[in-house]
Design a protein around this motif. Structure first.
Motif, PDB file in Angstrom:
ATOM      1  N   GLY A   1       0.816  -1.212   0.000  1.00 64.30           N
ATOM      2  CA  GLY A   1       0.000   0.000   0.000  1.00 64.30           C
ATOM      3  C   GLY A   1       0.847   1.258   0.000  1.00 64.30           C
ATOM      4  N   ALA A   2       1.900   1.266   0.816  1.00 64.42           N
ATOM      5  CA  ALA A   2       2.783   2.430   0.857  1.00 64.42           C
ATOM      6  C   ALA A   2       3.454   2.660  -0.486  1.00 64.42           C
TER       7      ALA A   2
ATOM      8  N   GLN B   1       3.559   5.929  -5.651  1.00 63.68           N
ATOM      9  CA  GLN B   1       3.554   5.972  -7.109  1.00 63.68           C
ATOM     10  C   GLN B   1       2.228   6.474  -7.681  1.00 63.68           C
ATOM     11  N   GLY B   2       1.380   7.021  -6.803  1.00 63.74           N
ATOM     12  CA  GLY B   2       0.173   7.692  -7.263  1.00 63.74           C
ATOM     13  C   GLY B   2      -1.042   6.824  -7.451  1.00 63.74           C
ATOM     14  N   ARG B   3      -0.957   5.551  -7.051  1.00 60.09           N
ATOM     15  CA  ARG B   3      -2.102   4.643  -7.209  1.00 60.09           C
ATOM     16  C   ARG B   3      -2.874   4.616  -5.884  1.00 60.09           C
TER      17      ARG B   3
ATOM     18  N   GLY C   1       9.283   6.118  -9.117  1.00 56.79           N
ATOM     19  CA  GLY C   1       8.029   5.757  -9.776  1.00 56.79           C
ATOM     20  C   GLY C   1       6.919   6.745  -9.526  1.00 56.79           C
ATOM     21  N   ALA C   2       7.226   7.876  -8.891  1.00 60.07           N
ATOM     22  CA  ALA C   2       6.226   8.900  -8.593  1.00 60.07           C
ATOM     23  C   ALA C   2       6.158   9.871  -9.777  1.00 60.07           C
ATOM     24  N   GLU C   3       5.647   9.384 -10.896  1.00 59.57           N
ATOM     25  CA  GLU C   3       5.695  10.143 -12.138  1.00 59.57           C
ATOM     26  C   GLU C   3       4.824  11.398 -12.096  1.00 59.57           C
ATOM     27  N   GLU C   4       3.703  11.335 -11.393  1.00 61.16           N
ATOM     28  CA  GLU C   4       2.830  12.511 -11.315  1.00 61.16           C
ATOM     29  C   GLU C   4       3.537  13.677 -10.638  1.00 61.16           C
TER      30      GLU C   4
END
Length: 341
Positions: free
Chosen positions: A129-130, A135-137, A324-327
């Motif tokens: 979950g973390a 990663q914005g999900r 992976g935090a593209e946003e």
């Protein structure tokens, strides 16, 4: 000390006592000299892994977890393998090795379900979950937390419950649900006080401080961040210290000091952010580094140093992209371009 018979039992008892008292540095000092010998003794080895985590020695933890995993696979120790995978995933997450973390936690989830180990299943869900949240999900993250919560409740694992509420606080913060976020951090702190676990109290306190800043009350945020920082320092928790410094900086930046103290507040915020970056580098905490770089860049922009701000924003964007935090990375690239126009 021989790791058999009375010697092994004495080491186990001493390790348990130190862990119970949160004396992590002493635990590292006790167990590191015999680390390779512990690969056959999963329970004691896990205590060393916990101590390495709490003292911010993430690369050491990663290497140790790899050795432990290999040893547990050789001996076909299923319970030991689950512990090793959990340590491996945590180390990879903190170091920003997200593919490695996801693989470890996914394997942990599958194996824990197969073994009927609800404790490790809950840990895997909580950690996945973390990772999903970072990663914005967001909805995926909430689903994992909803899997972890009833497992921890049924097992009576207050520490796991507190950690899940802490993670829910972070997810709700990132979703802009600040009232819900504050309530989750408050629940984490309450649970932590209930069983005397100060690390989660410190983390939750810092979380509430950041929510106060985001809700437009930087003075309250500064007060709460100071409390969280003092507690993190008292228990020698370096990563929470770093996060508290970053949040204190945000409170100082957002405040409106009286008597012309604006420049002093900004200078103090800069000092806090550089100290947070030093901790991030020393502990290998990739997320703290990315967040501190981002906040330092925005501080540079406030001080009309557009070139430095744009450069720092691009560095922060690179760090977030690697996580992976593209946003967030995209937003920072846009900020960087705007700073130069």
């Amino acid at each position: 000390m021989a790791l058999d018979g009375p010697g092994l039992e004495a080491l186990r008892e001493r390790s348990e006592a130190l862990a119970e008292d949160l004396r992590w540095a002493e635990l590292v000092e006790l167990l590191s000299p015999v680390a390779d010998d512990l690969l056959e003794w999963a329970a004691i080895a896990y205590r060393l892994g916990e101590a390495l985590y709490h003292t911010g020695r993430m690369e050491e933890l990663r290497l140790f977890a790899q050795k432990l995993e290999a040893g547990m696979r050789r001996s076909r120790d299923a319970a030991g393998l689950l512990r090793a995978l959990n340590l491996a995933g945590i180390a990879a997450f903190e170091l920003g090795r997200m593919d490695e973390a996801r693989q470890a936690f996914a394997s942990l989830l599958e194996l824990a379900e197969g073994e009927g180990d609800d404790d490790m299943l809950a840990r895997a869900a909580n950690n996945l979950g973390a990772l999903a949240n970072l990663q914005g999900r967001r909805e995926e993250a909430l689903s994992f937390y909803q899997l972890a919560l009833p497992l921890y409740q049924r097992l009576g694992r207050s520490r796991g419950l507190a950690q899940t509420h802490q993670n829910l606080g972070i997810s709700f913060r990132d979703m802009g649900l600040l009232r819900e976020s504050d309530a989750e951090f408050g629940q984490a702190a309450e649970l932590g006080r209930g069983f005397g676990y100060e690390p989660i109290i410190a983390m939750a306190t810092v979380g509430r401080a950041e929510v106060a800043v985001l809700r437009g009350d930087p003075n309250l945020g500064l007060e709460i961040a100071e409390r969280g920082l003092a507690l993190a320092r008292r228990i020698d928790d370096p990563i929470t210290q770093g996060v508290a410094l970053r949040v204190r900086a945000a409170a100082r930046i957002a405040s409106e000091p009286e008597n012309g103290g604006r420049e002093r507040a900004l200078a103090a915020a800069g000092d806090d952010l550089r100290a947070a970056l030093e901790i991030a580098g020393r502990t290998g905490n990739a997320l703290l580094e990315a967040e501190a770089l981002r906040d330092l860049a925005r501080l540079e922009a406030l001080r009309s140093r557009e070139g430095a701000a744009a450069e720092q924003l691009m560095r922060a964007a690179e760090r977030f992209a690697a996580l992976g935090a593209e946003e967030e990375a995209r937003r920072l690239r846009e900020e960087s371009a705007a700073a130069l126009t």
